[in-house]
Design a protein around this motif. Structure first.
Motif, PDB file in Angstrom:
ATOM      1  N   TYR A  64      15.221  -4.496   7.028  1.00 34.71           N
ATOM      2  CA  TYR A  64      16.222  -4.551   8.085  1.00 34.71           C
ATOM      3  C   TYR A  64      15.701  -3.901   9.375  1.00 34.71           C
ATOM      4  O   TYR A  64      14.825  -3.039   9.351  1.00 34.71           O
ATOM      5  N   LEU A  65      16.294  -4.329  10.484  1.00 34.32           N
ATOM      6  CA  LEU A  65      16.062  -3.704  11.778  1.00 34.32           C
ATOM      7  C   LEU A  65      17.173  -2.677  11.976  1.00 34.32           C
ATOM      8  O   LEU A  65      18.355  -3.016  11.891  1.00 34.32           O
ATOM      9  N   VAL A  66      16.807  -1.424  12.251  1.00 40.76           N
ATOM     10  CA  VAL A  66      17.793  -0.335  12.302  1.00 40.76           C
ATOM     11  C   VAL A  66      17.748   0.375  13.647  1.00 40.76           C
ATOM     12  O   VAL A  66      16.677   0.704  14.164  1.00 40.76           O
ATOM     13  N   ARG A  67      18.927   0.624  14.191  1.00 37.65           N
ATOM     14  CA  ARG A  67      19.062   1.434  15.404  1.00 37.65           C
ATOM     15  C   ARG A  67      19.712   2.751  15.041  1.00 37.65           C
ATOM     16  O   ARG A  67      20.687   2.803  14.268  1.00 37.65           O
ATOM     17  N   THR A  68      19.186   3.860  15.618  1.00 33.46           N
ATOM     18  CA  THR A  68      19.788   5.169  15.441  1.00 33.46           C
ATOM     19  C   THR A  68      19.728   5.920  16.750  1.00 33.46           C
ATOM     20  O   THR A  68      19.118   5.468  17.723  1.00 33.46           O
ATOM     21  N   ARG A  69      20.366   7.082  16.782  1.00 28.37           N
ATOM     22  CA  ARG A  69      20.338   7.935  17.969  1.00 28.37           C
ATOM     23  C   ARG A  69      19.613   9.232  17.665  1.00 28.37           C
ATOM     24  O   ARG A  69      19.870   9.871  16.637  1.00 28.37           O
ATOM     25  N   THR A  70      18.718   9.619  18.535  1.00 23.92           N
ATOM     26  CA  THR A  70      17.954  10.844  18.345  1.00 23.92           C
ATOM     27  C   THR A  70      18.698  12.067  18.865  1.00 23.92           C
ATOM     28  O   THR A  70      18.294  13.201  18.579  1.00 23.92           O
ATOM     29  N   ASP A  71      19.747  11.834  19.627  1.00 20.78           N
ATOM     30  CA  ASP A  71      20.571  12.921  20.154  1.00 20.78           C
ATOM     31  C   ASP A  71      21.919  12.323  20.549  1.00 20.78           C
ATOM     32  O   ASP A  71      22.037  11.105  20.738  1.00 20.78           O
ATOM     33  N   ALA A  72      22.927  13.168  20.667  1.00 23.02           N
ATOM     34  CA  ALA A  72      24.262  12.667  20.986  1.00 23.02           C
ATOM     35  C   ALA A  72      25.067  13.724  21.722  1.00 23.02           C
ATOM     36  O   ALA A  72      24.956  14.927  21.420  1.00 23.02           O
ATOM     37  N   ASN A  73      25.852  13.274  22.687  1.00 25.29           N
ATOM     38  CA  ASN A  73      26.774  14.144  23.423  1.00 25.29           C
ATOM     39  C   ASN A  73      26.079  15.343  24.066  1.00 25.29           C
ATOM     40  O   ASN A  73      26.689  16.399  24.252  1.00 25.29           O
TER      41      ASN A  73
ATOM     42  N   LYS B 162      24.209  17.475  23.017  1.00 26.55           N
ATOM     43  CA  LYS B 162      24.142  18.713  22.231  1.00 26.55           C
ATOM     44  C   LYS B 162      22.707  19.152  21.968  1.00 26.55           C
ATOM     45  O   LYS B 162      22.336  20.312  22.197  1.00 26.55           O
ATOM     46  N   GLU B 163      21.904  18.239  21.457  1.00 29.57           N
ATOM     47  CA  GLU B 163      20.520  18.592  21.141  1.00 29.57           C
ATOM     48  C   GLU B 163      19.745  18.956  22.408  1.00 29.57           C
ATOM     49  O   GLU B 163      18.927  19.880  22.415  1.00 29.57           O
ATOM     50  N   ALA B 164      20.026  18.232  23.480  1.00 25.99           N
ATOM     51  CA  ALA B 164      19.312  18.484  24.727  1.00 25.99           C
ATOM     52  C   ALA B 164      19.629  19.866  25.285  1.00 25.99           C
ATOM     53  O   ALA B 164      18.734  20.574  25.775  1.00 25.99           O
ATOM     54  N   LEU B 165      20.891  20.273  25.211  1.00 24.31           N
ATOM     55  CA  LEU B 165      21.272  21.584  25.744  1.00 24.31           C
ATOM     56  C   LEU B 165      20.572  22.717  25.012  1.00 24.31           C
ATOM     57  O   LEU B 165      20.270  23.760  25.603  1.00 24.31           O
ATOM     58  N   ARG B 166      20.298  22.516  23.726  1.00 20.52           N
ATOM     59  CA  ARG B 166      19.620  23.546  22.924  1.00 20.52           C
ATOM     60  C   ARG B 166      18.118  23.320  22.837  1.00 20.52           C
ATOM     61  O   ARG B 166      17.417  24.117  22.201  1.00 20.52           O
ATOM     62  N   ASN B 167      17.648  22.227  23.437  1.00 23.53           N
ATOM     63  CA  ASN B 167      16.251  21.803  23.272  1.00 23.53           C
ATOM     64  C   ASN B 167      15.890  21.771  21.786  1.00 23.53           C
ATOM     65  O   ASN B 167      14.816  22.225  21.360  1.00 23.53           O
ATOM     66  N   ASP B 168      16.793  21.196  21.007  1.00 16.94           N
ATOM     67  CA  ASP B 168      16.668  21.123  19.551  1.00 16.94           C
ATOM     68  C   ASP B 168      16.088  19.758  19.177  1.00 16.94           C
ATOM     69  O   ASP B 168      16.733  18.720  19.377  1.00 16.94           O
ATOM     70  N   VAL B 169      14.886  19.754  18.616  1.00 19.83           N
ATOM     71  CA  VAL B 169      14.199  18.490  18.318  1.00 19.83           C
ATOM     72  C   VAL B 169      14.293  18.100  16.847  1.00 19.83           C
ATOM     73  O   VAL B 169      13.681  17.116  16.431  1.00 19.83           O
ATOM     74  N   GLN B 170      15.065  18.819  16.048  1.00 21.08           N
ATOM     75  CA  GLN B 170      15.109  18.525  14.610  1.00 21.08           C
ATOM     76  C   GLN B 170      15.645  17.118  14.339  1.00 21.08           C
ATOM     77  O   GLN B 170      15.064  16.366  13.551  1.00 21.08           O
TER      78      GLN B 170
END
Length: 364
Positions: A290-299, A301-309
């Motif tokens: 299958y071809l799958v789309r996901t999001r690496t960050d949302a709202n 949140k991850e960017a504000l914490r510079n959280d790359v997990q």
């Protein structure tokens, strides 16, 4: 001579087809709400006063689609609203709210002539967040096609269309969106076909081939080769709730333009969305074809914490379409960014067979 021939010639020669890299053997970076031009000064102040929590997740914007393409984005998300008769979204309520708050009026959010004409409109939230770098939908599509025509050997470009039809319940009147019924779906296909010649996009019929269903096709290597997909587009329908209307009269998406956000195992299943993971489920479906789309960050949140997990987990999941608010050349102020090592536009999928894809195939 064929290399598999035996010297004694007692057995027939064997020939083997060379491994082929297919479009699902590659990972691509995409932008979330790719059209989002951000809020004007007065609009932003209204949001801060009325709903600061929501404002906190809206404080981002993207450059033009053309600029994003130049920067390496290969998956776009356009939120669309039906406007069959024109004018439905021409006077957003936030304009009156800015005036009521005694704030300086913002510049017009769009060309009034465009908003008065029939056709699908591109925006985030009706009445409240309508600024887009391109308007209407056909203008966005023409912009993408123009860039493609100027770069004919580009990697495939994936366009995710998110149908918006949810009404708002606020203290002031807002527009009720048109439903995405069968008629709206037919008009949506027609708008895409009006811009894109048939040779410019990969349709479900191209993938299904002689298989009984799309699901059967993609489970048996039915996605086109990367080489044959160069210079082309793939259109994806985001909301699962509208799939029934889009499939009516078109079993397994016969004759349709877009691939539905489907349920694994159903006849129309080729494209899946797991925006929040989990990574192990994504990995299982990627391995199945299958071809799958996901999001690496949302709202934000991850960017504000510079959280790359989350970003790194989604990279490793094998999801082919990795959507972010912060693609390469658009990092957050603290440095958070979603980009492949080495600054490449795409990379070989870690969950797909590695004897096919090579980095050399992914160059522009």
């Amino acid at each position: 001579m064929k290399m598999a021939c035996l010297a004694a010639a007692l057995l027939p020669c064997m020939s083997f087809a060379a491994p082929v890299t297919r479009i699902n053997d590659v990972q691509y970076i995409g932008s979330h709400n790719s059209y989002h031009a951000g809020l004007a000064t007065g609009e932003a102040e209204v949001w801060r006063r009325v709903d600061p929590a929501t404002y906190a997740i809206l404080a981002y914007s993207h450059p033009t689609l053309t600029r994003q393409l130049d920067d390496g984005v290969r998956q776009f998300e356009l939120d669309i609203y039906g406007d069959a008769h024109g004018g439905r979204y021409a006077k957003p309520a936030v304009v009156a709210q800015v005036a009521a708050a005694g704030l300086v009026a913002d510049a017009p959010f769009a060309d009034p002539t465009v908003m008065a004409a029939p056709g699908f409109k591109v925006m985030h939230i009706q009445d409240l967040d309508q600024r887009s770098t391109c308007q209407p939908l056909q203008a966005c599509l023409r912009e993408l096609l123009a860039w493609s025509s100027a770069h004919p050997r580009h990697l495939p470009i994936f366009v995710l269309l998110e149908t918006e039809e949810t009404p708002l319940h606020l203290s002031f009147p807002t527009v009720v969106p048109e439903p995405f019924d069968i008629d709206a779906m037919d008009r949506l296909d027609a708008e895409i076909r009006n811009v894109f010649p048939r040779s410019a996009y990969i349709a479900p019929d191209d993938v299904r081939g002689n298989h009984a269903s799309l699901n059967d096709a993609v489970r048996h290597g039915g996605w086109p080769s990367l080489d044959s997909a160069r210079g082309k587009f793939v259109f994806l329908l985001d909301q699962h709730s509208v799939s029934k209307a889009y499939l009516t009269g078109h079993p397994s998406l016969r004759g349709r333009v877009m691939f539905t956000h489907a349920t694994p195992g159903e006849d129309d299943a080729a494209f899946l969305e797991f925006n929040d993971g989990p990574p192990d489920e994504i990995a299982r479906r990627v391995r199945e074809g299958y071809l799958v789309r996901t999001r690496t960050d949302a709202n934000l949140k991850e960017a504000l914490r510079n959280d790359v997990q989350r970003r790194d987990a989604m990279f490793a999941s094998g999801a082919q379409l990795l959507s972010t608010d912060f693609p390469a050349h658009e990092p957050a102020s603290n440095g958070y960014v979603v980009a492949f090592p080495g600054g490449v536009t795409a990379r070989c999928n870690p969950l797909r067979p590695r004897d096919t894809c090579t980095p050399a195939e992914l160059t522009p």
